[in-house]
Design a protein around this motif. Structure first.
Motif, mmCIF file in Angstrom:
data_model
loop_
_atom_site.group_PDB
_atom_site.id
_atom_site.type_symbol
_atom_site.label_atom_id
_atom_site.label_comp_id
_atom_site.label_asym_id
_atom_site.label_seq_id
_atom_site.Cartn_x
_atom_site.Cartn_y
_atom_site.Cartn_z
ATOM 1 N N ASN A 54 -62.399 15.807 -72.073
ATOM 2 C CA ASN A 54 -62.681 15.773 -70.635
ATOM 3 C C ASN A 54 -61.639 16.552 -69.846
ATOM 4 N N ARG A 55 -60.374 16.382 -70.229
ATOM 5 C CA ARG A 55 -59.306 17.120 -69.543
ATOM 6 C C ARG A 55 -59.412 18.616 -69.823
ATOM 7 N N ARG A 56 -59.860 18.972 -71.009
ATOM 8 C CA ARG A 56 -60.056 20.387 -71.320
ATOM 9 C C ARG A 56 -61.136 20.969 -70.418
ATOM 10 N N ARG A 57 -62.205 20.228 -70.202
ATOM 11 C CA ARG A 57 -63.271 20.717 -69.331
ATOM 12 C C ARG A 57 -62.790 20.867 -67.890
ATOM 13 N N LEU A 58 -62.011 19.914 -67.429
ATOM 14 C CA LEU A 58 -61.456 20.022 -66.090
ATOM 15 C C LEU A 58 -60.525 21.228 -65.984
ATOM 16 N N ARG A 59 -59.729 21.440 -67.027
ATOM 17 C CA ARG A 59 -58.736 22.525 -66.999
ATOM 18 C C ARG A 59 -59.373 23.883 -66.721
ATOM 19 N N ARG A 60 -60.636 24.055 -67.106
ATOM 20 C CA ARG A 60 -61.316 25.335 -66.918
ATOM 21 C C ARG A 60 -61.568 25.624 -65.436
ATOM 22 N N TRP A 61 -61.441 24.612 -64.588
ATOM 23 C CA TRP A 61 -61.614 24.803 -63.153
ATOM 24 C C TRP A 61 -60.280 25.057 -62.442
ATOM 25 N N LEU A 62 -59.181 25.017 -63.183
ATOM 26 C CA LEU A 62 -57.851 25.002 -62.575
ATOM 27 C C LEU A 62 -57.014 26.188 -63.032
ATOM 28 N N PRO A 63 -55.981 26.546 -62.279
ATOM 29 C CA PRO A 63 -55.114 27.652 -62.687
ATOM 30 C C PRO A 63 -54.076 27.256 -63.726
ATOM 31 N N ALA A 64 -53.863 25.962 -63.916
ATOM 32 C CA ALA A 64 -52.856 25.480 -64.860
ATOM 33 C C ALA A 64 -53.153 24.027 -65.199
ATOM 34 N N GLU A 65 -52.463 23.514 -66.209
ATOM 35 C CA GLU A 65 -52.579 22.099 -66.557
ATOM 36 C C GLU A 65 -52.090 21.251 -65.386
ATOM 37 N N PRO A 66 -52.840 20.218 -65.005
ATOM 38 C CA PRO A 66 -52.360 19.353 -63.923
ATOM 39 C C PRO A 66 -51.074 18.625 -64.320
ATOM 40 N N HIS A 67 -50.278 18.289 -63.340
ATOM 41 C CA HIS A 67 -49.112 17.441 -63.551
ATOM 42 C C HIS A 67 -49.567 15.987 -63.418
ATOM 43 N N TRP A 68 -49.941 15.391 -64.535
ATOM 44 C CA TRP A 68 -50.382 13.998 -64.529
ATOM 45 C C TRP A 68 -49.175 13.095 -64.307
ATOM 46 N N LEU A 69 -49.363 12.023 -63.544
ATOM 47 C CA LEU A 69 -48.312 11.072 -63.242
ATOM 48 C C LEU A 69 -48.613 9.727 -63.888
ATOM 49 N N ARG A 70 -47.577 8.926 -64.078
ATOM 50 C CA ARG A 70 -47.778 7.515 -64.434
ATOM 51 C C ARG A 70 -47.700 6.721 -63.138
ATOM 52 N N GLN A 71 -48.852 6.299 -62.665
ATOM 53 C CA GLN A 71 -48.962 5.684 -61.353
ATOM 54 C C GLN A 71 -48.752 4.174 -61.431
ATOM 55 N N VAL A 72 -48.009 3.648 -60.456
ATOM 56 C CA VAL A 72 -47.651 2.225 -60.474
ATOM 57 C C VAL A 72 -47.889 1.565 -59.116
ATOM 58 N N HIS A 73 -48.715 2.167 -58.273
ATOM 59 C CA HIS A 73 -48.997 1.654 -56.925
ATOM 60 C C HIS A 73 -47.722 1.571 -56.102
ATOM 61 N N GLY A 74 -46.855 2.564 -56.271
ATOM 62 C CA GLY A 74 -45.605 2.609 -55.544
ATOM 63 C C GLY A 74 -45.591 3.714 -54.507
ATOM 64 N N THR A 75 -44.377 4.171 -54.161
ATOM 65 C CA THR A 75 -44.231 5.174 -53.106
ATOM 66 C C THR A 75 -43.409 6.385 -53.545
ATOM 67 N N THR A 76 -43.075 6.488 -54.821
ATOM 68 C CA THR A 76 -42.298 7.623 -55.300
ATOM 69 C C THR A 76 -43.131 8.897 -55.246
ATOM 70 N N VAL A 77 -42.514 9.978 -54.764
ATOM 71 C CA VAL A 77 -43.177 11.277 -54.661
ATOM 72 C C VAL A 77 -42.529 12.244 -55.647
ATOM 73 N N ALA A 78 -43.322 12.841 -56.518
ATOM 74 C CA ALA A 78 -42.830 13.845 -57.457
ATOM 75 C C ALA A 78 -42.803 15.206 -56.765
ATOM 76 N N LEU A 79 -41.638 15.855 -56.782
ATOM 77 C CA LEU A 79 -41.502 17.202 -56.225
ATOM 78 C C LEU A 79 -41.633 18.179 -57.377
#
Length: 257
Positions: A54-79
């Motif tokens: 599924n991620r491979r199929r999505l990747r074909r719509w994008l210029p690069a691999e997405p930066h996937w996060l480990r989400q915890v319902h918090g407020t940290t912002v990845a730069l």
């Protein structure tokens, strides 16, 4: 364009030409059962081989691999910049883990910011000059704790120069909550009361879209656009954790060309 059967949503907002974005639906993948079909979440119990495809199929719509996060319902912002290696990318070292964060911001072309959702509100942001983009995962916990405020601040520009787009989430007719959720927002701002309608059973119907608009406005972001498609009430199109509990995840993505 690709020949895949993905049916993503493309935000309708007056973003600059350099800004690209989309939100996936559950359509167009290979997962089965409660995860059918375009589940992008590795952490929900789906077959890892299906998620990878599924991620491979999505990747074909994008210029690069997405930066996937480990989400915890918090407020940290990845730069994010090119030095931040995308998780699950080819060549990723064994044992590497996605960054723990619930939002991402970048000023670097070709870097794809992403959050996963299944009822929580995805908030896309960009500036009017097309120099910075961001995305936030705004479930009620993160929204109440200030994930939107933290993301706006991380973008490092005049909030009046920003615009936001609110993607598909659980709608105001479906999101039943208790007093604890309402009080979490009222402690921050009294006008949040307008986003809660009482029910006969002592619960409340919460409007995530209105709550997000209030937070954005308080930050100085006045240009706000929204899809307002209810994930809970459209099972053929969207995953919904509140509706199904065992389910997949969609993704909201934004990047600069």
């Amino acid at each position: 364009m690709t020949d895949d059967l993905l049916q993503p949503i493309f935000p309708e907002w007056p973003a600059p030409a350099r800004v690209h974005s989309l939100v996936t639906t559950r359509v167009g993948g290979v997962s089965r059962g409660p995860y059918a079909s375009l589940n992008l979440g590795e952490h929900v119990g789906d077959d890892p081989r299906c998620v990878a495809e599924n991620r491979r199929r999505l990747r074909r719509w994008l210029p690069a691999e997405p930066h996937w996060l480990r989400q915890v319902h918090g407020t940290t912002v990845a730069l994010l910049d090119r030095a931040a290696a995308p998780s699950a990318a080819p060549g990723m070292k064994a044992g590497d883990e996605p960054q723990v964060a619930d939002a991402a911001v970048t000023r670097t072309a070709g870097v794809v910011c992403a959050v996963q959702v299944a009822d929580c509100l995805p908030v896309l942001l960009c500036d009017r000059d097309g120099t910075v983009v961001g995305v936030a995962h705004a479930g009620w916990r993160g929204l109440a704790a200030g994930v939107i405020e933290r993301t706006v601040a991380a973008m490092g520009t005049d909030p009046a120069r920003l615009m936001a787009w609110l993607g598909p989430a659980i709608g105001p007719d479906s999101f039943e909550v208790g007093d604890d959720v309402r009080e979490a927002f009222l402690r921050h701002e009294a006008r949040a009361a307008f986003a809660f309608l009482p029910r006969d059973n002592g619960k409340w119907l919460a409007n995530l879209y209105l709550l997000a608009r209030q937070r954005l406005e308080a930050c100085g972001v006045r240009a706000v656009y929204a899809e307002q498609a209810c994930t809970f009430s459209e099972p053929q199109r969207f995953y919904s954790y509140r509706r199904d509990r065992i389910t997949g995840r969609m993704a909201a993505l934004v990047w600069l060309a």
